[in-house]
Enzyme design. Structure first.
Site, PDB file in Angstrom:
ATOM      1  N   ASP A  35     -85.179 -36.258  51.570  1.00  0.00           N
ATOM      2  CA  ASP A  35     -85.824 -37.530  51.853  1.00  0.00           C
ATOM      3  C   ASP A  35     -85.031 -38.681  51.251  1.00  0.00           C
ATOM      4  O   ASP A  35     -84.756 -39.684  51.894  1.00  0.00           O
ATOM      5  CB  ASP A  35     -87.228 -37.501  51.235  1.00  0.00           C
ATOM      6  CG  ASP A  35     -88.049 -38.674  51.672  1.00  0.00           C
ATOM      7  OD1 ASP A  35     -88.990 -39.028  50.940  1.00  0.00           O
ATOM      8  OD2 ASP A  35     -87.764 -39.235  52.736  1.00  0.00           O
ATOM      9  N   ASP A  84     -95.780 -37.429  53.932  1.00  0.00           N
ATOM     10  CA  ASP A  84     -96.112 -37.602  52.521  1.00  0.00           C
ATOM     11  C   ASP A  84     -97.418 -36.945  52.188  1.00  0.00           C
ATOM     12  O   ASP A  84     -97.526 -36.187  51.225  1.00  0.00           O
ATOM     13  CB  ASP A  84     -96.268 -39.092  52.199  1.00  0.00           C
ATOM     14  CG  ASP A  84     -94.959 -39.787  52.138  1.00  0.00           C
ATOM     15  OD1 ASP A  84     -94.875 -40.881  52.693  1.00  0.00           O
ATOM     16  OD2 ASP A  84     -94.034 -39.229  51.545  1.00  0.00           O
TER      17      ASP A  84
END
Lengths: 259, 450
Positions: free
Chosen positions: B265, B369
């Site tokens: 990420d 997330d």
């Protein structure tokens, strides 16, 4: 164990903290953040003290119970000291953040005062320390078992809940008094708070002799409540105003209803 | 079980925080309070064929917005940032907490999601049932490599599709994956809950429940719906996805994957050639919001229409497709100006810059997330049954999210939301499980209090 024990102990241990959260913290986002950050700092202190205890435990003889108990007591006191260190560290962080908030805000003053932050930080510490002490015990109350089957005390759950409540309230009051002492640079206040915390933990070492631990701890809680009240700006005058206002209000209500 | 479809779509998802526009462009947005009842009928969340003017307006006002960016002073903007910063943090705390609560509650009560019966995803082919620790570690690392490469490939594929405007393909893919989540996974979930509580149930009732749940979900997510219902559905599908991961990822692989995906990420969002960054930049170039359908959005922004009919067809085409991305992208945006057009778009009202400075801009977080946070907390709850570990991971993730939002306010650009939270979460998980747990257990046994 029964659902009654579960709900009873849960409400005793967490009722006041939960209601304080709902009524004073939940509406203000900044306070929620300060609360969670306070919990985080307490967790850090616990982590470090557990690390120290763990190393000491592994380095010593695992069979020797006396040594292990001694190490555990050492762990307790060390953890208390570390909690207070982290409380101080959190105070410093909040002071800095407060200055930042004041600098950026409209009115040149921060949206939250140091006393409010002290209360919220104390509540954060209290909630997380209470949760860590009590949650596993609560989950055990939902399962099968017999309390005290090996000769331990029958009152394990209720005394745990009462002690957790006391610790939670004490953390709030210590937070308020501690921050106030730091603000006014009265270092004796900090020393007294640390000593009282050590004393309370020390009293808990007397368990399962609950007569020796619970009443003194609650006495200290009441004393701390009074101290925190005066430290955060309360006075007897304020109290009397509160009562007269209430009485006036009630009288007005009665007159209104009668009319 | 081969959950290829949803897994693909899970693998599509990136974790990146994207900044939609530069912060000094509040001009043409007017955000109404989502709780406000009267804004209900005007709410238009997603592009579909009859929002052409809306998107035309979106296209139309992009330019004037940029023109007006100059006079807005930085200091005022900074103040607004801080003023609304805390509110935004809470707007994200609540859904993240809810998702985690759903996952933990399910893990603790429904044993199905913690049973390991040897089934694994095709993405993690190496088994962890080996004899030696070294072999197990090696297998989990290999599993992670495979999983991450699948994710990377999918992301790049997605970016390519987006760049070449293959919106219909993306659209179809996302609809398929959300169909699977809303119907099949929720049916399985309901079945397991009924089994756990020994509830007698008949197929027609279940069919009706699942049909209603799924159909309303599809409408809310891909078309229009009340904001809170949509948020609730997004939370539910994130929780379902997280539960699937918790069940089917082997123990050690799950932890290594969590770590690896945070690193990925970080790279994907911050490196200049990272796929997510390219995605974000492409979307910004085209002045389109990124994947509004499957990013959790805390608020809705309103814009009074400046309909520009000439751009109608063009914008409609563009926006109709991009909105249905089921993205596991962790995209945290400062939602500067998501154009939503009111029903009465006949009015060509011009907009004054001053009005908008007071308005809240809302914040967005990608569903990836939610999923990975919940996987972390769910695994903490699943292994060992210790509540202290779960609580510690929960606090750690929230603090990580808070710090990430702080960084977002400071840097004002796309940021990955996974690294900080997952790092804290992992550190706290392993340390609480191995260090704090024996300490607290000993203290509880003696009733010592600290």
């Amino acid at each position: 164990m029964t659902a009654a024990v579960f709900f009873g102990c849960a409400f005793i241990a967490f009722g006041p903290a939960f209601s304080l959260f709902i009524f004073t913290i939940a509406r203000d986002p900044l306070r929620v953040i300060i609360l969670i950050a306070g919990a985080f700092f307490w967790l850090l202190s616990l982590l470090l003290s557990s690390l120290v205890w763990f190393i000491a435990m592994k380095a010593s003889n695992a069979e020797d119970t006396k040594v292990q108990t001694g190490l555990l007591i050492f762990g307790v006191f060390f953890s208390v000291l570390l909690q207070e260190v982290f409380r101080f560290a959190y105070y410093r962080l909040l002071r800095k953040a407060n200055e930042g908030l004041a600098a950026i805000s409209d009115e040149e003053t921060s949206p939250i005062s140091v006393q409010q932050m002290a209360y919220v930080a104390g509540l954060g510490f209290g909630i997380i320390s209470g949760a860590f002490s009590m949650i596993n015990i609560l989950s055990d109350t939902l399962g099968p078992g017999t309390v005290g089957i090996f000769g331990d005390s029958q009152y394990y759950f209720i005394t745990s809940a009462l002690m957790t409540l006391a610790i939670t309230l004490l953390q709030i009051f210590w937070g308020v008094v501690f921050f106030d002492g730091c603000e006014k640079s009265r270092w004796w206040v900090i020393a007294v708070v640390v000593c009282l915390h050590l004393l309370v933990s020390g009293l808990s070492l007397l368990n399962p002799l609950y007569e020796g631990s619970l009443p003194p701890v609650y006495a200290i809680t009441v004393l701390m409540a009074v101290w925190a009240f005066f430290a955060s700006g309360g006075s007897l005058h304020n109290l009397s105003l509160l009562f007269t206002r209430k009485i006036l209000f009630v009288l007005q209500l009665i007159c209104f209803v009668k009319m | 079980m081969n959950t290829s479809d949803s897994e693909e779509d899970a693998c599509n998802e990136r974790t990146a925080l994207v900044q939609s526009e530069s912060p000094s462009l509040p001009s043409y947005t007017r955000q109404t309070d989502p709780q406000h009842g009267t804004t209900e009928p005007k709410r238009r969340r997603h592009a579909n064929s009859d929002t052409e003017a809306g998107h035309a307006a979106r296209g139309g006002v992009a330019a004037p917005r940029e023109r007006d960016s100059g006079p807005v002073p930085d200091g005022e903007d900074e103040e607004l940032t801080v003023k609304y910063g805390a509110k935004h943090v809470i707007m994200l705390f609540v859904p993240v907490t809810l998702c985690m609560v759903v996952v933990v509650a399910t893990i603790k009560s429904v044993s199905f999601y913690t049973e390991k019966n040897g089934q694994q995803l095709i993405y993690t082919p190496f088994t962890e049932d080996t004899n030696s620790v070294g072999q197990r570690l090696l297998n989990s690392v290999l599993n992670t490599i495979i999983m991450i490469s699948v994710i990377v490939v999918m992301t790049i594929f997605l970016v390519v599709l987006y760049k070449y405007r293959c919106y219909k393909f993306i659209h179809g893919w996302l609809i398929l994956s959300s169909l699977m989540l809303l119907f099949w996974f929720s049916y399985m979930y309901l079945g397991e809950v009924f089994k756990t509580y020994n509830v007698a149930m008949d197929y027609p009732t279940v069919a009706m429940i699942i049909w209603n749940f799924g159909a309303v979900g599809m409408i809310c997510i891909h078309w229009k719906g009340p904001l809170q219902l949509q948020q609730a559905y997004l939370i539910v599908i994130s929780a379902l996805m997280a539960l699937v991961f918790i069940k089917y990822l082997p123990e050690w692989s799950a932890w290594v994957i969590l770590g690896a995906i945070s690193v990925y990420d970080l790279i994907a969002v911050l490196c200049p050639k990272g796929p997510l960054r390219m995605l974000v930049e492409t979307a910004q170039e085209r002045n389109e919001p990124i994947f509004p359908a499957l990013i959790y959005s805390s608020t809705m922004i309103w814009m009074v229409g400046m309909a520009n009919p000439s751009q109608a067809s063009d914008s409609a085409d563009r926006s109709a497709d991009e909105e249905v991305r089921h993205s596991e992208d962790v995209i945290l945006e400062r939602e500067e100006a998501e154009p939503e057009v009111q029903m009465h778009r006949g009015q060509n009202r011009s907009y004054s810059a001053e009005e908008e400075l007071e308005e809240d801009r809302g914040v967005k977080l990608g569903l990836g997330d939610f999923i990975f946070y919940s996987v972390l907390v769910g695994k903490a709850a699943a292994t060992g049954g210790d509540w202290n570990t779960t609580l510690a991971c929960f606090v750690a993730i929230l603090i990580g999210l808070c710090l990430t939002l702080l960084l977002l306010a400071i840097f004002k650009k796309a940021l990955p939301a996974l690294p900080i939270s997952i790092t804290f979460g992992l550190v706290f998980y392993f340390s609480t499980d191995n260090l704090v747990r024996p300490f607290m257990d000993n203290l509880a046994a003696h009733q010592y209090y600290i």
